[in-house]
Design a protein around this motif. Structure first.
Motif, PDB file in Angstrom:
ATOM      1  N   ARG A   1       1.565   1.394  -3.731  1.00 18.07           N
ATOM      2  CA  ARG A   1       0.156   1.032  -3.804  1.00 18.07           C
ATOM      3  C   ARG A   1      -0.005  -0.365  -4.408  1.00 18.07           C
ATOM      4  O   ARG A   1      -0.809  -1.171  -3.933  1.00 18.07           O
ATOM      5  CB  ARG A   1      -0.599   2.064  -4.643  1.00 18.07           C
ATOM      6  CG  ARG A   1      -2.105   1.956  -4.576  1.00 18.07           C
ATOM      7  CD  ARG A   1      -2.750   2.977  -5.476  1.00 18.07           C
ATOM      8  NE  ARG A   1      -2.541   4.343  -5.046  1.00 18.07           N
ATOM      9  CZ  ARG A   1      -3.332   4.973  -4.180  1.00 18.07           C
ATOM     10  NH1 ARG A   1      -4.372   4.371  -3.673  1.00 18.07           N
ATOM     11  NH2 ARG A   1      -3.081   6.220  -3.842  1.00 18.07           N
TER      12      ARG A   1
ATOM     13  N   SER B   1      -7.714  -3.373  -6.527  1.00 18.20           N
ATOM     14  CA  SER B   1      -9.154  -3.152  -6.661  1.00 18.20           C
ATOM     15  C   SER B   1      -9.392  -2.023  -7.646  1.00 18.20           C
ATOM     16  O   SER B   1      -8.467  -1.333  -8.064  1.00 18.20           O
ATOM     17  CB  SER B   1      -9.726  -2.773  -5.302  1.00 18.20           C
ATOM     18  OG  SER B   1      -9.141  -1.567  -4.879  1.00 18.20           O
TER      19      SER B   1
ATOM     20  N   PHE C   1     -10.655   0.773  -7.156  1.00 16.49           N
ATOM     21  CA  PHE C   1     -10.245   2.046  -6.569  1.00 16.49           C
ATOM     22  C   PHE C   1      -8.770   2.326  -6.818  1.00 16.49           C
ATOM     23  O   PHE C   1      -8.386   3.395  -7.306  1.00 16.49           O
ATOM     24  CB  PHE C   1     -10.534   2.001  -5.060  1.00 16.49           C
ATOM     25  CG  PHE C   1     -10.111   3.225  -4.308  1.00 16.49           C
ATOM     26  CD1 PHE C   1     -10.971   4.301  -4.183  1.00 16.49           C
ATOM     27  CD2 PHE C   1      -8.851   3.292  -3.718  1.00 16.49           C
ATOM     28  CE1 PHE C   1     -10.584   5.434  -3.484  1.00 16.49           C
ATOM     29  CE2 PHE C   1      -8.461   4.418  -3.018  1.00 16.49           C
ATOM     30  CZ  PHE C   1      -9.329   5.491  -2.903  1.00 16.49           C
ATOM     31  N   ASN C   2      -7.914   1.339  -6.525  1.00 14.37           N
ATOM     32  CA  ASN C   2      -6.477   1.565  -6.655  1.00 14.37           C
ATOM     33  C   ASN C   2      -6.032   1.602  -8.105  1.00 14.37           C
ATOM     34  O   ASN C   2      -5.180   2.407  -8.472  1.00 14.37           O
ATOM     35  CB  ASN C   2      -5.719   0.473  -5.892  1.00 14.37           C
ATOM     36  CG  ASN C   2      -5.869   0.651  -4.398  1.00 14.37           C
ATOM     37  OD1 ASN C   2      -5.685   1.746  -3.884  1.00 14.37           O
ATOM     38  ND2 ASN C   2      -6.244  -0.410  -3.713  1.00 14.37           N
TER      39      ASN C   2
ATOM     40  N   ASN D   1      -6.698   4.929  -9.503  1.00 15.92           N
ATOM     41  CA  ASN D   1      -5.708   5.919  -9.093  1.00 15.92           C
ATOM     42  C   ASN D   1      -4.465   5.824  -9.973  1.00 15.92           C
ATOM     43  O   ASN D   1      -3.934   6.840 -10.440  1.00 15.92           O
ATOM     44  CB  ASN D   1      -5.349   5.687  -7.613  1.00 15.92           C
ATOM     45  CG  ASN D   1      -4.431   6.756  -7.080  1.00 15.92           C
ATOM     46  OD1 ASN D   1      -3.286   6.848  -7.513  1.00 15.92           O
ATOM     47  ND2 ASN D   1      -4.919   7.572  -6.168  1.00 15.92           N
TER      48      ASN D   1
ATOM     49  N   SER E   1      -5.631   9.737  -0.499  1.00 12.40           N
ATOM     50  CA  SER E   1      -5.685   8.945  -1.736  1.00 12.40           C
ATOM     51  C   SER E   1      -5.654   7.451  -1.438  1.00 12.40           C
ATOM     52  O   SER E   1      -5.943   6.636  -2.302  1.00 12.40           O
ATOM     53  CB  SER E   1      -4.526   9.320  -2.655  1.00 12.40           C
ATOM     54  OG  SER E   1      -3.367   8.645  -2.274  1.00 12.40           O
ATOM     55  N   PHE E   2      -5.266   7.067  -0.210  1.00 13.23           N
ATOM     56  CA  PHE E   2      -5.285   5.654   0.146  1.00 13.23           C
ATOM     57  C   PHE E   2      -6.576   5.253   0.860  1.00 13.23           C
ATOM     58  O   PHE E   2      -6.768   4.095   1.182  1.00 13.23           O
ATOM     59  CB  PHE E   2      -4.082   5.319   1.048  1.00 13.23           C
ATOM     60  CG  PHE E   2      -2.836   5.033   0.274  1.00 13.23           C
ATOM     61  CD1 PHE E   2      -2.582   3.757  -0.197  1.00 13.23           C
ATOM     62  CD2 PHE E   2      -1.922   6.034  -0.003  1.00 13.23           C
ATOM     63  CE1 PHE E   2      -1.432   3.491  -0.934  1.00 13.23           C
ATOM     64  CE2 PHE E   2      -0.779   5.777  -0.736  1.00 13.23           C
ATOM     65  CZ  PHE E   2      -0.535   4.501  -1.204  1.00 13.23           C
TER      66      PHE E   2
ATOM     67  N   GLU F   1      -9.884   4.134   1.013  1.00 12.27           N
ATOM     68  CA  GLU F   1     -10.798   3.517   0.071  1.00 12.27           C
ATOM     69  C   GLU F   1     -12.242   3.554   0.547  1.00 12.27           C
ATOM     70  O   GLU F   1     -13.174   3.449  -0.231  1.00 12.27           O
ATOM     71  CB  GLU F   1     -10.373   2.071  -0.164  1.00 12.27           C
ATOM     72  CG  GLU F   1     -10.555   1.620  -1.578  1.00 12.27           C
ATOM     73  CD  GLU F   1      -9.890   0.273  -1.804  1.00 12.27           C
ATOM     74  OE1 GLU F   1     -10.510  -0.546  -2.449  1.00 12.27           O
ATOM     75  OE2 GLU F   1      -8.759   0.061  -1.335  1.00 12.27           O
TER      76      GLU F   1
END
Lengths: 192, 680, 104
Positions: free
Chosen positions: A150, A157, A159-160, A163, B653-654, B656
């Motif tokens: 990832r 971002s 979002f990542n 995570n 999970s990827f 977005e």
């Protein structure tokens, strides 16, 4: 893009915390079973005869260090230093593998002695409690690999990063559970 | 060759195909219904519509409707079980009746599991999905995808619990909690218990995800100004129920998993040999089981609070004490589980601790009942059908509560433990509180969901049939319990004189069935004459909370502009202050045609909405495959299921971009078209 | 800000490390500290609890949420539930075993 991504207050983090709490309750049930069944050895070996404390110590320290390096990785992510983050994740992964390897060899050693999970209720509870933790570690290791991908495939971002932050929480949480496995399963098992 | 076969099919053999009258019948009817459904969909070309508009939807309103439909389907399954039990017991004095003992045991097991896990929980999840976002002024739940996933996992569990009809032929014959050691491999070598375990695993995971979702939604997504102490009581008690779900369901997951480890890996947690401890199973399963009861009834309590306030046209009496009572019930319900096994022999001090805590629950419950009655006192009570259900509930709740306090005393419990008295008690609670509550809630919110009210007259007939049928069928069980009839009897001696009471109970069941038929008739009639009962105002009952401030049914974004809340009954206050133009509330009922607040186009903003996703279905399908494969010990298939689940989770999970923007212009256009539709 | 975070982590790590090694020494040689086995168990459990708190604060940043402390509230209530599950199970099962299984 903003300078420092603050993910701690993300709504997903809150939900993930609640998930962690439910997982903690699953472990509580397993601990309760282990404690209740600790003397139900049915003539088989007890914890005192089985546990090798030196390898348990190495296991524990490996996991503790990995918890620390994992937080360093998160620190680097927030500084947007991809290389350093990858390095610390790799260290975490390696330490996690060390932990799993020691656990696995401990299990196979016990099985060789005939102390398998079918031998007694005590051993069932032992294998289930420690094994469930090991299973969580395996999930965490898979997640670390995905997190490294990832970092390199996706932009950092919110979002990542969020995570990855949840992965770090998960990993710390596994170390928290291990403190009590170390103390209750191995510690009191060795002392009694 | 034999090894190969074992590898490919596990424990699955040709014997597992349907060969008994009930499995053949059920399989045939499942196939027939499936084929008819498929033909209708193909003829009307609605497959795409079903997939895109419903199955993959992440809109809580649509998921809520799907929960309600699913619960209704499961309700008929559970109802047939109940009827078969009653008929068998009415027949079986000095005879074996028409069911074999083993078949009878399977029926009461599946009746219990289906009614608790899929019917009652399903209905409440459906109502909560619909109403909670509307009541707190939110557009959707915190995690729309997780909501879809939770629903589909519940469905996967529901399919798994019914699958034995098609593959396997026998279900668990253990009773709904699968108590060890009866459920161990030694006494139950078939796959029935495995079906039960994996069905509960999947649906339990679904409930857990839904629980987390609702908690985060209620805590983080409330409209501006809605502090905790301004939340509607339905939201409060749902929050309490969800708190119990996240603390109790992990215990269920862990316990049933341990039972499965015993059965699959030959471990010895609850076996009779090798140091296993069967009493630990009871301890753990009731640690989940008791909070579960409150998971079922707490949302109903809040729902009754909404109804009694609306139809008394008064604010709820003692709001703060209601909140404290709900929270105390939540806390206390976690400290009483031992009262399910007083007779196991924990001794006087343990039993008295749990007996006293159990009795303490009567206090907050009593506070709630008094507050409801005080709300009606000096109110202008409108006896609409939801209010009928409420009044019926108060009567049954009194009965159930008092028998509950009676059994909370260990010496008394020793006399009636596992007798029909207990069965009557908990049915009084679950039918009289939770099921009546869901009927009240469905009647109350039906106009919000469908856009027209249900036929009141038929609804009241259905209520009377239900109430009378309920007492006719369960009062005899109380008496039978005192006479010494234990639960789960498939036959008994005629000299016991029990048969007349059993027959009375069966007559009660027939009355209840008439009530259900009346409800179906009510639904059909209401749909036919929907033009007469159209709810054009969005507020058919002169309501108090935010869900009535939007149109019926609400647009998919719920609120064009998120309302700002300043008091406990926000919509009532808006009406009082004339923010919502129209008549003063409380004058006449039902209110017709008072106009919505007009927003100028500038006030509309872009709205962020969740996209549809099929990932919830894929994950649940793989989880279902995994569950099925584990039941039958087919390792390769289990691996496929597990890997598929993990891969799907990684893929999502990827992802977005799970949301899309609804532009402000489109919102304005939509609002205008709704307005013209209502006025036209 | 981030410098501070880093020092928190390092402190948490060193403290946890010391506590683990201390617990290990007590487990291996309770006699070295003139401890009965039962007293040793109480001490290692307290050390575990201490390490649990330290890691929760220094690794998991517990209590540093902005706004209402929801996470802390959930964390503490879960700990209560866990105490109920574990200690009441032990209490109940000990009494059951005492009353119902006099042989063992």
């Amino acid at each position: 893009m903003e300078e420092n991504i603050k993910v701690e207050d993300d709504i997903k983090v809150f939900g993930f915390w609640i998930y962690l709490m439910t997982d903690l309750i699953i472990f509580a049930v397993l601990f309760a079973c282990f404690i209740v069944l600790r003397n139900s050895t049915f003539g088989g070996p007890s914890g005192h005869e089985l546990f090798r404390m030196s390898s348990v110590l190495i296991e524990t320290l490996a996991l503790l260090t990995s918890s620390f390096t994992c937080s360093l990785a998160m620190f680097e992510i927030q500084q947007k230093r991809k290389n350093m983050a990858t390095f610390w994740f790799a260290v975490t992964f390696a330490l996690g593998m060390v932990f799993l390897f020691i656990e696995f060899s401990e299990f196979s050693e016990l099985m060789d002695k005939g102390a398998n999970w079918q031998r007694s209720a005590f051993l069932s509870a032992f294998f289930t409690l420690v094994g469930t933790h090991g299973l969580h570690i395996s999930v965490g290791l898979l997640w670390i690999i995905i997190a490294i991908f990832r970092v390199w495939l996706r932009p950092l971002s919110a979002f990542n990063v969020c995570n990855i932050f949840r992965l770090v929480l998960f990993w710390h949480f596994l170390d928290l559970v291990w403190i009590f496995i170390f103390t209750v399963v191995y510690g009191t098992g060795h002392l009694l | 060759m034999e090894n190969m076969e074992k590898f490919i099919f596990g424990k699955l053999t040709l014997d597992a195909l349907p060969h008994l009258w009930y499995t053949i019948g059920a399989t045939a009817s499942i196939l027939l219904m499936g084929i008819v459904f498929a033909i209708i969909l193909t003829k009307t070309k609605l497959w795409g519509w079903l997939w895109h508009e419903w199955l993959t939807s992440t809109d809580p309103k649509k998921i809520g409707t799907m929960y309600l439909i699913f619960a209704a389907l499961m309700f008929f399954r559970g109802l047939i079980d109940a009827g078969m039990i009653w008929i068998q017991q009415a027949m079986a004095a000095d005879s074996t009746g028409y069911l074999s003992a083993d078949h009878f045991q399977q029926i009461f097991t599946s009746h219990g599991d289906i009614m608790v896990f899929f019917v009652t929980m399903g209905i409440f999840f459906g109502l909560m999905n619909w109403i909670i976002p509307l009541q707190i002024g939110a557009r959707d739940l915190a995690y729309p995808f997780v909501n879809s996933l939770g629903f589909w996992l519940t469905v996967a569990g529901g399919i798994l619990i019914n699958l034995f009809f098609v593959v396997g032929g026998d279900f668990a014959n253990t009773g709904w909690l699968a108590p060890a050691p009866l459920s161990e491999l030694e006494f139950n070598p078939g796959v029935g218990v495995d079906y039960l375990i994996w069905s509960l695993q999947l649906s339990g995971l679904g409930s857990l995800l839904a629980g987390i979702n609702f908690i985060v939604t209620i805590i983080k997504e409330r409209a501006p100004g809605m502090t905790l102490m301004k939340m509607p009581l339905f939201v409060w008690t749902s929050l309490c129920g969800m708190l119990l779900i996240i603390t109790a369901f992990p215990v269920l997951t862990a316990t049933t998993l341990l039972l499965w480890l015993d059965r699959f890996f030959g471990m010895h947690f609850f076996t009779t040999g090798f140091g296993g401890n069967q009493m630990m199973y009871f301890n753990l399963i009731w640690m989940w089981g008791h909070p579960e009861v409150y998971i079922l009834v707490l949302p109903a309590f809040g729902l009754y609070s909404e109804i009694v306030a609306t139809f008394s046209q008064k604010k709820i009496a003692g709001y703060t004490s209601m909140v404290i009572a709900a929270l105390s019930i939540t806390a206390l319900s976690y400290l009483v589980w031992l009262h399910h096994f007083f007779t196991m022999g924990a001794g006087a001090d343990v039993n008295s601790f749990f007996g006293i805590v159990t009795m303490l629950i009567a206090i907050p419950s009593g506070v709630q009942v008094f507050n409801w009655i005080l709300t009606m006192y000096k109110g202008k009570v409108i006896f609409a059908s939801p209010m009928y259900w409420f009044m019926g509930f108060v009567a049954t709740f009194m009965l159930g509560g008092m028998t509950g306090v009676f059994m909370a005393s260990p010496p008394a419990d020793f006399q009636v433990h596992n007798s029909l008295f207990l069965i009557a008690h908990f049915h009084t609670m679950i039918v009289g509180v939770a099921l009546f509550g869901s009927f009240a809630g469905i009647t109350y919110w039906f106009p919000k969901i469908m856009g027209f009210t249900l036929n009141e007259r038929l609804g009241k007939y259905a209520f009377w049939l239900w109430l009378i049928g309920f007492f006719v069928s369960f009062i005899p069980l109380y008496l039978l319990g005192f006479k010494g009839a234990t639960r789960r009897l498939d036959h008994y001696a005629a000299s016991t004189d029990w048969q007349p009471l059993y027959i009375t109970a069966a007559i009660g069941f027939i009355i209840i069935t008439c009530g259900i038929l009346m409800q179906i008739y009510q639904l059909i009639v209401s749909i036919k004459e929907r033009k007469l009962h159209l709810d054009t105002t969005g507020d058919p009952w002169n309501g108090r909370t935010l869900e009535w401030s939007t149109t019926s049914p609400p647009p998919h974004y719920n609120f064009a502009v998120i309302p700002t809340v300043s008091g406990r009954d926000p919509f009532w206050e808006m009406k009082l202050q004339g923010v919502q133009k129209g008549r003063r509330p409380g004058k006449d009922y039902p209110q017709k045609n008072y106009p919505e607040k007009e927003y100028s186009e500038k006030e509309y903003k872009d709205i962020l909405l969740p996209k549809n996703t099929a990932m919830g279905i894929y994950i649940s399908a793989f989880a279902f495959v995994f569950g099925f494969a584990v039941v039958w010990h087919i390792l390769w298939l289990a691996t496929i299921g597990l890997v598929g689940t993990i891969v799907c989770v990684i893929i999502i999970s990827f992802d977005e971009h799970r949301e899309y923007i609804l532009p402000a212009a489109e919102v304005a256009q939509n609002e205008a078209s709704i307005k013209s539709l209502v006025q036209g | 800000m981030y410098q501070k975070t880093l020092s928190l982590r390092i402190f948490g790590f060193i403290a946890s490390f010391i506590l683990t090694v201390a617990a290990f020494l007590i487990i291996i040689h309770p006699g070295l500290f003139h401890l009965e086995n039962r007293a040793a168990i109480v001490i290692i459990l307290s050390l575990a609890l201490l390490q649990f708190i330290i890691q929760s604060i220094f690794f998991l940043d517990l209590g540093r949420e902005t706004g209402p402390q929801w996470i802390l509230a959930f964390f503490i209530s879960t700990l209560f539930i866990i105490l109920i599950i574990v200690f009441f199970s032990i209490w109940i099962m000990d009494h059951l075993n005492y009353n119902m299984m006099p042989m063992s």
